[in-house]
Scaffold this motif. Structure first.
Motif, PDB file in Angstrom:
ATOM      1  N   LEU A 168     124.636  47.003   9.095  1.00 14.46           N
ATOM      2  CA  LEU A 168     126.058  47.262   8.876  1.00 14.46           C
ATOM      3  C   LEU A 168     126.805  45.963   8.583  1.00 14.46           C
ATOM      4  CD1 LEU A 168     128.494  49.109   8.804  1.00 14.46           C
ATOM      5  CD2 LEU A 168     128.593  48.969  11.293  1.00 14.46           C
ATOM      6  N   LEU A 169     126.500  44.910   9.307  1.00 11.26           N
ATOM      7  CA  LEU A 169     127.159  43.628   9.062  1.00 11.26           C
ATOM      8  C   LEU A 169     126.799  43.072   7.687  1.00 11.26           C
ATOM      9  CD1 LEU A 169     126.897  41.944  12.581  1.00 11.26           C
ATOM     10  CD2 LEU A 169     128.806  43.240  11.605  1.00 11.26           C
ATOM     11  N   ILE A 170     125.555  43.221   7.285  1.00 10.38           N
ATOM     12  CA  ILE A 170     125.146  42.771   5.946  1.00 10.38           C
ATOM     13  C   ILE A 170     125.848  43.596   4.876  1.00 10.38           C
ATOM     14  CG2 ILE A 170     123.184  42.644   4.346  1.00 10.38           C
ATOM     15  CD1 ILE A 170     121.472  41.896   6.851  1.00 10.38           C
ATOM     16  N   TRP A 171     125.949  44.911   5.089  1.00 14.24           N
ATOM     17  CA  TRP A 171     126.676  45.788   4.157  1.00 14.24           C
ATOM     18  C   TRP A 171     128.109  45.281   3.983  1.00 14.24           C
ATOM     19  CZ3 TRP A 171     125.812  49.898   0.971  1.00 14.24           C
ATOM     20  CH2 TRP A 171     126.930  50.592   0.528  1.00 14.24           C
ATOM     21  N   LEU A 172     128.758  44.959   5.086  1.00  8.69           N
ATOM     22  CA  LEU A 172     130.141  44.480   5.030  1.00  8.69           C
ATOM     23  C   LEU A 172     130.250  43.144   4.298  1.00  8.69           C
ATOM     24  CD1 LEU A 172     131.434  45.406   8.560  1.00  8.69           C
ATOM     25  CD2 LEU A 172     132.247  46.298   6.377  1.00  8.69           C
TER      26      LEU A 172
END
Length: 117
Positions: A80-84
């Motif tokens: 999720l952090l990489i997606w963001l």
């Protein structure tokens, strides 16, 4: 926690695939300019499979007390952090990203607390 984010992820991704123009979600015209995407279908598919899929696997692992559940939950928070980060680099900052960042960090923090029990 994971199930709330999971539901929102699948709903948003489904909307993006059902209406690739993004109008149904209120996305502004031209938001994808300068990105590799012409419509929201591919980002929606990636959101559904990559982010939603890791959240689903993590939620099932934790709920069923599998040995890999904690690791999967940490991975899901990291995905999720990489997606963001990728979203920020492609589109710039949007207020919803701050909330989503908080949810990603909360997933990781709660998972680390679960790991130490």
């Amino acid at each position: 926690m994971n199930s709330s984010w999971l539901s929102m992820t699948f709903a948003a991704a489904g909307s993006m695939m059902a209406d690739p123009s993004g109008r149904g979600l209120g996305f502004l015209a031209g938001m994808l300019e300068g990105t590799p995407f012409e419509t929201y279908f591919v980002p929606g598919l990636l959101l559904f499979v990559v982010v939603g899929g890791t959240m689903l696997v993590a939620a099932l692992g934790v709920i069923r007390s599998r040995s890999w559940g904690v690791a999967a939950s940490l991975l899901a928070g990291g995905v999720l952090l990489i997606w963001l980060l990728v979203q920020y680099l492609l589109l710039g900052f949007y207020a919803l990203q701050a909330l989503t960042l908080g949810l990603g960090l909360l997933t990781i923090v709660l998972t680390l607390r679960l790991q130490h029990k």
